[in-house]
Design a protein around this motif. Structure first.
Motif, PDB file in Angstrom:
ATOM      1  N   ILE A  70       0.901  -1.233  -0.029  1.00  0.00           N
ATOM      2  CA  ILE A  70       0.096  -0.120  -0.103  1.00  0.00           C
ATOM      3  C   ILE A  70       0.779   1.106   0.014  1.00  0.00           C
ATOM      4  O   ILE A  70       1.656   1.456   0.905  1.00  0.00           O
ATOM      5  CB  ILE A  70      -0.910  -0.028   1.312  1.00  0.00           C
ATOM      6  N   LYS A  71       1.017   2.324  -1.055  1.00  0.00           N
ATOM      7  CA  LYS A  71       1.908   3.120  -1.210  1.00  0.00           C
ATOM      8  C   LYS A  71       0.886   4.393  -1.508  1.00  0.00           C
ATOM      9  O   LYS A  71      -0.173   4.446  -2.146  1.00  0.00           O
ATOM     10  CB  LYS A  71       2.682   3.013  -2.590  1.00  0.00           C
ATOM     11  N   ASP A  72       1.420   5.623  -0.843  1.00  0.00           N
ATOM     12  CA  ASP A  72       0.864   6.834  -1.156  1.00  0.00           C
ATOM     13  C   ASP A  72       1.958   7.684  -1.488  1.00  0.00           C
ATOM     14  O   ASP A  72       3.232   7.614  -1.211  1.00  0.00           O
ATOM     15  CB  ASP A  72       0.135   7.270   0.169  1.00  0.00           C
ATOM     16  N   ASP A  73       1.650   8.841  -2.031  1.00  0.00           N
ATOM     17  CA  ASP A  73       2.546  10.023  -2.252  1.00  0.00           C
ATOM     18  C   ASP A  73       2.229  11.114  -1.159  1.00  0.00           C
ATOM     19  O   ASP A  73       2.585  12.393  -2.034  1.00  0.00           O
ATOM     20  CB  ASP A  73       2.521  10.379  -3.751  1.00  0.00           C
ATOM     21  N   GLY A  74       2.151  10.979   0.166  1.00  0.00           N
ATOM     22  CA  GLY A  74       1.970  12.157   0.822  1.00  0.00           C
ATOM     23  C   GLY A  74       3.157  12.609   1.669  1.00  0.00           C
ATOM     24  O   GLY A  74       4.429  12.675   1.024  1.00  0.00           O
ATOM     25  N   ILE A  75       3.150  13.083   2.744  1.00  0.00           N
ATOM     26  CA  ILE A  75       4.222  13.807   3.323  1.00  0.00           C
ATOM     27  C   ILE A  75       5.234  13.156   3.494  1.00  0.00           C
ATOM     28  O   ILE A  75       6.116  13.775   3.961  1.00  0.00           O
ATOM     29  CB  ILE A  75       3.498  14.763   4.283  1.00  0.00           C
ATOM     30  N   GLY A  76       5.162  11.947   3.818  1.00  0.00           N
ATOM     31  CA  GLY A  76       6.043  10.953   4.569  1.00  0.00           C
ATOM     32  C   GLY A  76       6.397  10.911   6.049  1.00  0.00           C
ATOM     33  O   GLY A  76       5.608  11.795   6.523  1.00  0.00           O
TER      34      GLY A  76
END
Length: 768
Positions: free
Chosen positions: A562-568
């Motif tokens: 599960i991957k997102d391109d958010g703030i980390g």
């Protein structure tokens, strides 16, 4: 219109450990927490809604602006009321002395504006911390040995007179006694010949410096007539007799003092070694509270080096406050002198270091006495108990969670009982609805809603109390699709899901795994407040130790990415994300990932998180795979020929007994209802005596005030070891439900259940 302070902010205020309050844009108090009540003596109910600076009265004795009123003011306005204020973004941080508060107190004050989701200022919050110094005591250290020897009595001085060449011309009786020679033997003998061989060259040079100056003083060793060696202090004074220059030598025997100094040096070296290796902080002061010694542990905790601390007042270096009230503790030196020392004294005390770090400590104090029992100094010993207190806090929090678990279990049990009645009647209606497709569609939607409600109760139980997973072998695709759609519905985030062909099956608790997915998806969505795409990829893997050392070697796993391109996540937080109660969100409870980690671990899998600030986060779930199975559908319409026979049912809820009766009759069985274990056992034994056929027994696990399913089953097995029994409960996380066969049950029914789940459970008994 005055913007309204949200209830989330007001609830957050209640959990702040420090005194704090909130005002709206009109200067009206809308929040006042319990620590604020304690330090001011003003209850929240008596201050809410008040304005006109009334909140300043307990601190200043008059109405005037506080720091909270100046968060959007100019520097000039701020300086009118506070001289020490720093700006940190939109926050103001300052210190102030309040002479009218508690006979004078120093406070660290923080104030910042509050914004709504639109970024509008809706008010402000002020947090106060009392930084006035104070004292707490804990561990008692054994009495420290006297570090300094008593002063030695003055000895009588020996006097020699030499000529300018250093030859003895005259001496007194004390000199004769000191050196052991007669006057005749000393006359015209060079004085420097008495210097010990090891000191001969250096001391001779020191002595003849008198030729260039009027006065010389040095220490050396002399050899007596009997060859013994003594330490002496020599003062040489040049003078004239007539036209002749002479030298007067005053010799003082310092042997006792020098030996004592050597012993003291050894003692200090031993003490220094001891102080370096012990785990407690040690500070020694004189009777005025001035520091004379501080060990390495104390240096680390206080932030002061020994060079910086020596000579400083104890309260400058050893700043201690009450952890709860922030009131200063009593000066430990004064308390030790007043009470003759103090024993281990457990209180909530914080040590504030030079750099502003705070440590929870315990301390003790002991007087240093000489041989005449006169006070020479004080030793303060203290220990860092910060981690110990954290563990205690976690223990207390776990106790609270345990209490919540008991409450949640009761709620879930009652809720599942209601759902059992609803779902049972719905599935009966489905099997009786004929070919009316519209009606069947409505009933199916209602059934799905009940199933989702059942999963919610499972999640509630897992979240609050945990428990062994109730596993079933299944495929994962439908679970992932349903959970993802449900969690992301109505958010700004899009989803992209890919499944590898021929995915392996997994042995899982579907409700618990759904909760894990839900927690991770919520975190991903919150990491992208402006929207984005969450990418899910599911595939089969065989673990290789050099690639994934956290997985069992050469085992099959299902990998869910599960991957997102958010703030980390920052590196300093990444190692703590699975810690209970760790959260960087103002409204977070810090339990989501901790519970998720526990669930995956209990499934024999692994949960790995990788992240880079500004680029996003990737979460990997590894679940042990099993051989592929043909997917079963518990909602398949009833097609099998109904079985017959009596089915004894025990449940203390009349509505469940009624719906079970309807379902069993619909399936072709003859239900016999009972409400207690005692009643069921009586009926069972009666049928046994009459040779009546008993197809099955369905036992509710929990009976209020009576014999429950476990105890009833034990007695049934004594009567009939092969009894066909099914356990039923709304407590889905009960250990018996997770391992029912170990208790003699042939199958289980988790409330609420459908008519087809009931049918399949009964048919499984006949297959056996």
């Amino acid at each position: 219109m005055i913007p309204i302070i949200s209830t989330e902010i007001l609830e957050f205020l209640k959990f702040l450990p420090d005194p704090a309050f909130i005002i709206n844009n009109e200067g009206i108090v809308v929040g006042w927490n319990e620590p604020m009540e304690k330090i001011t003596g003003i209850l929240e109910e008596n201050i809410l809604g008040k304005g006109d600076y009334e909140y300043a009265l307990p601190f200043y004795g008059k109405r005037r602006p506080m720091l909270i009123d100046l968060v959007s003011k100019s520097e000039k306005d701020i300086k009118q009321y506070y001289s020490l204020v720093d700006h940190h973004g939109t926050s103001l941080i300052g210190e102030n002395y309040l002479p009218k508060f508690n006979n004078g107190s120093h406070f660290e004050i923080k104030a910042k504006p509050l914004h709504n989701q639109k970024g509008e200022v809706i008010g402000a919050i002020e947090i106060l911390k009392d930084i006035t110094e104070s004292v707490q005591a804990e561990v008692m250290l054994a009495e420290n040995e006297e570090k300094f020897s008593a002063f030695f009595h003055d000895s009588m001085d020996a006097i020699l007179i030499t000529n300018i060449e250093g030859k003895i011309t005259e001496c007194n009786q004390k000199a004769l006694k000191l050196l052991g020679f007669s006057r005749e033997n000393l006359y015209m003998k060079p004085f420097h010949e008495f210097f010990h061989a090891t000191k001969q060259q250096v001391s001779t040079q020191q002595f003849f410096q008198i030729l260039d100056v009027d006065h010389v003083q040095f220490e050396t060793q002399l050899t007596k007539k009997n060859k013994s060696v003594i330490y002496v202090e020599i003062q040489a004074i040049k003078f004239e007799v007539g036209q002749k220059q002479m030298i007067q030598c005053i010799i003082r025997d310092i042997t006792v003092r020098k030996l004592a100094e050597n012993n003291l040096i050894k003692s200090r070296e031993q003490l220094a070694v001891t102080l370096r290796v012990i785990g407690d902080g040690v500070i020694t002061t004189d009777t005025n509270g001035k520091i004379v010694l501080i060990n390495k542990v104390a240096e680390n905790l206080t932030g002061w080096t020994q060079e910086e601390a020596i000579g400083k007042d104890i309260m400058t270096v050893f700043k201690i406050i009450d952890t709860v009230s922030l009131e200063p503790r009593e000066n430990p030196i004064k308390r030790a002198i007043k009470n003759g020392g103090f024993e281990e004294y457990i209180r909530k005390t914080s040590l504030i270091s030079k750099t502003g770090n705070s440590y929870s400590i315990s301390e003790s104090g002991k007087l240093i006495l000489d041989k005449q029992s006169q006070i020479q100094g004080i030793v303060i010993v203290f220990h860092d108990i910060t981690e110990k207190q954290k563990m205690e806090e976690i223990f207390y929090k776990n106790q609270k969670i345990e209490s919540i678990g008991v409450l949640a279990g009761g709620i879930a049990h009652d809720f599942n009982n209601f759902l059992t009645t609803i779902l049972g009647n719905l599935t009966i209606a489905q099997t009786s609805g004929g070919d009316n497709s519209d009606l069947q569609e409505i009933l199916e939607e209602a059934e799905k809603a009940c199933i989702r409600a059942r999963d919610l109760t499972k999640q509630l139980l897992t979240f609050s109390k945990g428990g062994a997973p109730i596993k079933e072998i299944t495929t994962i695709q439908e679970l992932i699709l349903d959970t993802t759609n449900f969690t992301l519905r109505g958010t700004k985030c899009a989803k992209k899901i890919t499944f590898q062909d021929n995915l392996w099956s997994v042995d899982i608790d579907k409700g618990q795994i759904s909760q894990v997915l839900n927690n991770i998806l919520i975190n991903a969505e919150q990491a992208m407040p402006n929207g984005g795409t969450i990418v899910l990829d599911v595939k089969n893997i065989i673990s290789a130790p050099h690639q994934k050392p956290f997985l069992a070697k050469n085992q099959k796993f299902l990998h869910i990415s599960i991957k997102d391109d958010g703030i980390g996540i920052p590196n300093e937080n990444l190692s703590r994300i699975f810690d209970p109660y760790f959260s960087t969100k103002e409204t977070g409870n810090g339990l989501g990932l901790a519970v998720s980690y526990s669930i995956i671990k209990n499934h024999g899998g692994a949960l790995i998180v990788e992240s880079e600030v500004g680029k996003g986060t990737a979460v990997s779930i590894y679940l042990p795979a099993v051989e592929n199975i043909k997917k079963s559908d518990s909602n398949v319409r009833f097609l099998s020929t109904p079985k017959s026979g009596k089915v004894l049912v025990m449940d203390d809820d009349p509505t469940i007994l009624e719906v079970l009766e309807k379902m069993l009759i619909h399936l072709g069985y003859q239900p016999v209802k009972t409400t207690t274990g005692e009643e069921l056992l009586d009926i069972f034994m009666t049928y046994q005596k009459q040779s009546e056929n008993i197809s099955a027994v369905i036992l509710d696990l929990t009976i209020a005030g009576g014999m429950g399913g476990k105890e009833t089953m034990e007695k049934l097995r004594e009567i009939s070891p092969t009894v066909n029994a099914i356990v039923s409960s709304g407590y889905s996380n009960d250990p018996i439900m997770a391992n029912y066969s170990a208790f003699g049950f042939k199958n289980l029914l988790v409330k609420p259940f459908t008519i087809n789940e009931l049918k399949n459970a009964l048919l499984s008994l006949n297959q056996e």
